[in-house]
Design an enzyme around this catalytic site. Structure first.
Site, short mmCIF file in Angstrom:
data_model
loop_
_atom_site.label_atom_id
_atom_site.label_comp_id
_atom_site.label_asym_id
_atom_site.label_seq_id
_atom_site.Cartn_x
_atom_site.Cartn_y
_atom_site.Cartn_z
N ASP A 2 41.54 45.33 37.43
CA ASP A 2 40.15 44.85 37.33
C ASP A 2 39.99 43.45 37.90
O ASP A 2 38.86 42.99 38.13
CB ASP A 2 39.65 44.90 35.87
CG ASP A 2 40.41 43.99 34.91
OD1 ASP A 2 41.40 43.35 35.32
OD2 ASP A 2 40.00 43.93 33.74
N GLU A 3 41.13 42.75 38.12
CA GLU A 3 41.03 41.38 38.65
C GLU A 3 40.44 41.35 40.06
O GLU A 3 39.99 40.30 40.51
CB GLU A 3 42.42 40.73 38.68
CG GLU A 3 42.97 40.52 37.31
CD GLU A 3 43.87 39.31 37.20
OE1 GLU A 3 43.92 38.50 38.13
OE2 GLU A 3 44.52 39.18 36.15
N TYR A 41 47.32 36.42 43.44
CA TYR A 41 47.66 37.76 42.95
C TYR A 41 46.51 38.73 43.16
O TYR A 41 46.69 39.81 43.74
CB TYR A 41 48.03 37.71 41.45
CG TYR A 41 47.97 39.08 40.78
CD1 TYR A 41 48.95 40.03 41.02
CD2 TYR A 41 46.90 39.41 39.93
CE1 TYR A 41 48.88 41.29 40.43
CE2 TYR A 41 46.82 40.66 39.33
CZ TYR A 41 47.81 41.60 39.60
OH TYR A 41 47.72 42.86 39.02
P1 NAD Z 1 55.56 44.26 35.81
O1 NAD Z 1 55.57 42.90 36.42
O2 NAD Z 1 55.94 44.41 34.38
O3 NAD Z 1 56.50 45.24 36.64
C1 NAD Z 1 56.53 45.26 38.03
C2 NAD Z 1 57.74 46.11 38.45
O4 NAD Z 1 57.74 46.18 39.90
C3 NAD Z 1 59.08 45.50 38.04
O5 NAD Z 1 59.91 46.50 37.50
C4 NAD Z 1 59.65 44.96 39.35
O6 NAD Z 1 61.06 44.93 39.38
C5 NAD Z 1 59.06 45.93 40.36
N1 NAD Z 1 58.97 45.35 41.71
C6 NAD Z 1 58.46 44.14 42.05
N2 NAD Z 1 58.55 43.95 43.38
C7 NAD Z 1 59.12 45.08 43.89
C8 NAD Z 1 59.47 45.49 45.20
N3 NAD Z 1 59.25 44.71 46.27
N4 NAD Z 1 60.01 46.72 45.36
C9 NAD Z 1 60.25 47.54 44.29
N5 NAD Z 1 59.94 47.18 43.02
C10 NAD Z 1 59.38 45.97 42.82
O7 NAD Z 1 54.10 44.82 36.09
P2 NAD Z 1 53.15 45.69 35.14
O8 NAD Z 1 52.44 44.79 34.22
O9 NAD Z 1 53.91 46.84 34.64
O10 NAD Z 1 52.08 46.18 36.24
C11 NAD Z 1 52.33 47.37 37.00
C12 NAD Z 1 51.19 47.56 37.97
O11 NAD Z 1 49.95 47.64 37.26
C13 NAD Z 1 51.01 46.43 38.98
O12 NAD Z 1 50.67 46.98 40.22
C14 NAD Z 1 49.86 45.60 38.42
O13 NAD Z 1 49.16 44.96 39.46
C15 NAD Z 1 49.02 46.68 37.77
N6 NAD Z 1 48.21 46.27 36.61
C16 NAD Z 1 48.79 45.63 35.55
C17 NAD Z 1 48.01 45.32 34.44
C18 NAD Z 1 48.60 44.61 33.23
O14 NAD Z 1 47.83 44.26 32.32
N7 NAD Z 1 49.90 44.43 33.13
C19 NAD Z 1 46.64 45.65 34.43
C20 NAD Z 1 46.09 46.27 35.55
C21 NAD Z 1 46.89 46.60 36.62
O1 DAU Z 2 43.21 42.23 34.12
C1 DAU Z 2 44.32 42.91 34.61
C2 DAU Z 2 45.44 41.92 34.86
O2 DAU Z 2 45.86 41.50 33.57
C3 DAU Z 2 46.59 42.50 35.64
O3 DAU Z 2 46.16 42.82 36.94
C4 DAU Z 2 47.77 41.51 35.72
O4 DAU Z 2 48.89 42.12 36.33
C5 DAU Z 2 48.13 41.10 34.30
O5 DAU Z 2 49.15 40.11 34.34
C6 DAU Z 2 46.91 40.56 33.57
O6 DAU Z 2 46.46 39.33 34.18
P1 DAU Z 2 45.92 38.11 33.30
O7 DAU Z 2 45.97 36.88 34.12
O8 DAU Z 2 44.63 38.45 32.65
O9 DAU Z 2 47.05 38.14 32.16
P2 DAU Z 2 47.84 36.99 31.39
O10 DAU Z 2 48.59 37.67 30.31
O11 DAU Z 2 48.59 36.09 32.31
O12 DAU Z 2 46.65 36.15 30.74
C7 DAU Z 2 45.68 36.74 29.89
C8 DAU Z 2 44.68 35.66 29.50
O13 DAU Z 2 45.33 34.71 28.65
C9 DAU Z 2 44.14 34.86 30.67
O14 DAU Z 2 42.80 34.49 30.41
C10 DAU Z 2 45.02 33.62 30.69
C11 DAU Z 2 45.29 33.39 29.22
N1 DAU Z 2 46.57 32.74 28.90
C12 DAU Z 2 47.71 33.24 29.43
C13 DAU Z 2 48.94 32.68 29.15
C14 DAU Z 2 50.22 33.22 29.77
C15 DAU Z 2 46.60 31.66 28.02
O15 DAU Z 2 45.55 31.21 27.53
N2 DAU Z 2 47.82 31.10 27.74
C16 DAU Z 2 48.98 31.54 28.27
O16 DAU Z 2 50.04 30.95 27.99
#
Ligand code: NAD
Ligand code: DAU
Length: 350
Positions: A124-125, A148
């Site tokens: 959603d970012e 990102y």
């Molecule tokens: P994460 O950082 O926990 O995991 C990423 C994984 O990708 C890791 O296992 C890493 O080793 C692997 N990776 C990184 N670079 C690579 C490369 N070049 N080749 C092969 N593997 C590689 O991420 P996540 O939080 O599980 O997110 C997964 C996907 O979902 C991402 O595409 C992210 O943008 C998307 N996403 C995450 C969130 C969230 O809240 N975490 C929300 C929306 C979308």
């Molecule tokens: O919205 C989806 C995204 O959510 C994914 O695409 C990303 O991969 C995932 O990392 C996440 O991004 P955010 O930037 O929203 O997540 P993060 O956990 O880094 O931060 C969540 C919120 O909390 C954001 O407003 C920043 C704030 N924050 C984060 C950290 C690490 C703090 O206030 N303090 C902190 O120390």
């Protein structure tokens, strides 16, 4: 169906693999992961010897490694990414390489091998921050703010170009903030939970009034599987949680749930370019695929806190050298509050 899952050793990818293998006999999974700081095979301990599971270590930017891994698969679910906004601000290059070039390489190989469906996991970012009270739907403009999110938006556009130009069978999902088991504790929720459990300060960026739309990872995995099985080619599907919550209010909620006091809240310097609000409408997922989130925030947080409480070995292993170095760099001298992180010994495990 044999699926290539990229990034399957990360947080969402590992939950997805366990979900799919546990749910159905219909799938075999090849997990292709570079094992960066965020990749952790311990997330998959429970299925490591599953007869329909294979792990291959490799980089999605390297076509010579991707092609043999993808050979024989019918579908690809593409999670691999540099996923942390803060890291992309310190060092944008890895996000550009993996999220943009890596996605391009994957598409090229998938076209060559006539993959039947590729699900591109986006965020959603890409919609950027929304005005108070607003929600993004799948047609909202792309206005990414961080390196990102710009790299994710770029990858979405590249995937869209392959659908249009090459008739390539891809679908894009855009999810909101996930939480749940196996999330690397530099992200907000696991960081706050683990710090609260350890009586360490909870760092809040800026005024803490930023809003995030929390989605339990299991609900996300159900949504991705529905898109893989029934999502229409060329479409985008938003997958979001029920609740949009201010960061500060989330911190207070976690402190109550862990039995700790608000004195642990520590305001720290804000993230540059910090988006104020993310919120998704997911009517398309409900209307077309019958999906909606099933796990309430209350129940999801309760389970997640319990998981982090119970999995101290997992936590101790991931909070090792690389994690400590990142956190020293990230939080040292960043505090703005009475309850300063540095005054309490850095705030992070030593
Ligand atoms: P994460 O950082 O926990 O995991 C990423 C994984 O990708 C890791 O296992 C890493 O080793 C692997 N990776 C990184 N670079 C690579 C490369 N070049 N080749 C092969 N593997 C590689 O991420 P996540 O939080 O599980 O997110 C997964 C996907 O979902 C991402 O595409 C992210 O943008 C998307 N996403 C995450 C969130 C969230 O809240 N975490 C929300 C929306 C979308
Ligand atoms: O919205 C989806 C995204 O959510 C994914 O695409 C990303 O991969 C995932 O990392 C996440 O991004 P955010 O930037 O929203 O997540 P993060 O956990 O880094 O931060 C969540 C919120 O909390 C954001 O407003 C920043 C704030 N924050 C984060 C950290 C690490 C703090 O206030 N303090 C902190 O120390």
């Amino acid at each position: 169906m044999k699926i290539l899952v990229t990034g399957g050793a990360g947080f969402i990818g590992s939950n997805f693999i366990s979900h799919v293998l546990g749910l159905s006999q219909d799938y075999a999974v090849v997990n292709f992961d570079k094992l960066t700081y965020a990749g952790n095979l311990a997330n998959l301990d429970s299925i490591a010897n599953h007869p329909r599971y294979t792990f291959i270590k490799g980089d999605i930017c390297n076509p010579a490694a991707v092609e043999p891994a993808m050979a024989g698969c019918q579908a690809v679910v593409h999670f691999a990414a540099e996923s942390h906004v803060d890291r992309s601000i310190y060092e944008p290059a890895p996000a550009m390489e993996t999220n943009v070039t890596g996605t391009f390489v994957l598409l090229q190989v998938a076209r060559k091998l006539h993959i039947k469906k590729l699900v591109h996991i986006s965020s959603d970012e890409v919609y950027g921050d929304l005005p108070p009270g607003a929600f993004a739907d799948e047609n909202s403009p792309l206005r990414p703010s961080s390196p990102y999110s710009a790299s994710k938006a770029s990858s979405d556009l590249i995937v869209g170009s392959y659908v249009r130009t090459f008739d390539f069978p891809a679908v894009i999902t855009r999810a909101s903030n996930n939480y749940g088991p196996f999330q690397f504790p530099e992200k907000f929720l696991p960081l706050l939970i683990s710090n609260a459990l350890d009586d360490k300060p909870l760092p809040i960026y800026g005024d803490g009034k930023q809003e995030r739309n929390w989605l339990h990872v299991t609900d996300h995995c159900r949504g991705i599987l529905a898109v893989l099985e029934r999502g229409r080619i060329g479409e985008v599907y938003n997958i979001g949680g029920q609740d949009v919550v201010e960061n500060l209010s989330m911190a207070r909620r976690l402190l109550r749930a862990t039995g700790k006091t608000e004195s642990l809240i520590s305001y720290v310097q804000d993230r540059p370019g910090h988006d104020r609000r993310y919120a998704l409408t997911c009517e398309k997922m409900e209307r077309e695929l019958g999906w909606k989130p099933a796990i309430s925030l209350e129940e999801g947080l309760r389970q997640t806190i319990e998981w982090y409480r119970a999995n101290t070995k997992w936590m101790a292993a991931v909070r090792g050298g690389e994690y400590l170095a990142y956190y020293q760099k990230h939080y040292a001298n960043r505090d703005r509050s009475r309850h300063a992180i540095k005054e309490s010994g850095g705030g992070f495990p030593s």
